[in-house]
Scaffold this motif. Sequence first.
Motif, PDB file in Angstrom:
ATOM      1  N   ILE A   1       0.825  -1.099  -0.127  1.00 39.12           N
ATOM      2  CA  ILE A   1      -0.032  -0.082   0.093  1.00 39.12           C
ATOM      3  C   ILE A   1       0.863   1.350   0.090  1.00 39.12           C
ATOM      4  O   ILE A   1       0.715   2.105  -0.576  1.00 39.12           O
TER       5      ILE A   1
ATOM      6  N   ILE B   1       2.024   1.684  -3.562  1.00 38.69           N
ATOM      7  CA  ILE B   1       0.807   2.213  -4.218  1.00 38.69           C
ATOM      8  C   ILE B   1       0.542   3.816  -3.972  1.00 38.69           C
ATOM      9  O   ILE B   1       0.542   4.732  -5.081  1.00 38.69           O
TER      10      ILE B   1
ATOM     11  N   LEU C   1       0.868   6.725  -6.838  1.00 38.35           N
ATOM     12  CA  LEU C   1      -0.225   7.614  -6.960  1.00 38.35           C
ATOM     13  C   LEU C   1       0.233   9.066  -6.727  1.00 38.35           C
ATOM     14  O   LEU C   1      -0.378   9.824  -7.392  1.00 38.35           O
TER      15      LEU C   1
END
Length: 205
Positions: free
Chosen positions: A48, A51, A55
């Motif tokens: 996570i 990610i 992003l």
Amino acid sequence: LCEIHRHPFGLLVLYAGAGFFLIAISVFAFILAPNIFGSGNQLPLVIIGFIFFFLTVLCLIFVFVSTIVYVNNNWVVTTDSVTQIQQLSLFRKDSAQLSMGNLEDVSAEKVGVFSHIFNYGTLRAETAGERSKFVFPYCPRPHYYAQLILAAREDFVQTEGKTKSHEPGKSAKKPSKESIGQLGQAALNDYPEAPNPPLFPPYQQ
């Protein structure tokens, strides 16, 4: 005459949207994800985290490109034309030119509370050609620039009319036989003592 750039309020909307997106993924990555997967389970948290980093970088690139595209959209108003320059993407730019002679109407529009507070709106130039409208959103002082373009159009039409009236062959009229005769008679009246030339010149050896 002028160069019209977009109002900075559009950039504030863009940055606010990007900031809301970053806050949302931060809340998910650092608050919701540890509660879902547990603080002792490190592998999902690391994934996570990657990610979230990806992003974030993607969002910053989007904001950078959008800022360049937003800033490079402008109108250039001269005494005889309106040029619309559109930055469609980072490596694509389009421009179109509208002559003042083909311009039919210019309108300005303000919609919403923020447009009246920060004094921006949509500027439209209309014509009957193939490209029927030039639309410029987030235009600062739209009513002022609409009046400026309309005044430039009126000056262009008046100047063009004066130029056509002074073109060679447009205003000059072919003199009539009566006017030619009057001019000849006036010339004879001015010089009554001028002798009449002989019909046949004297013979000279």
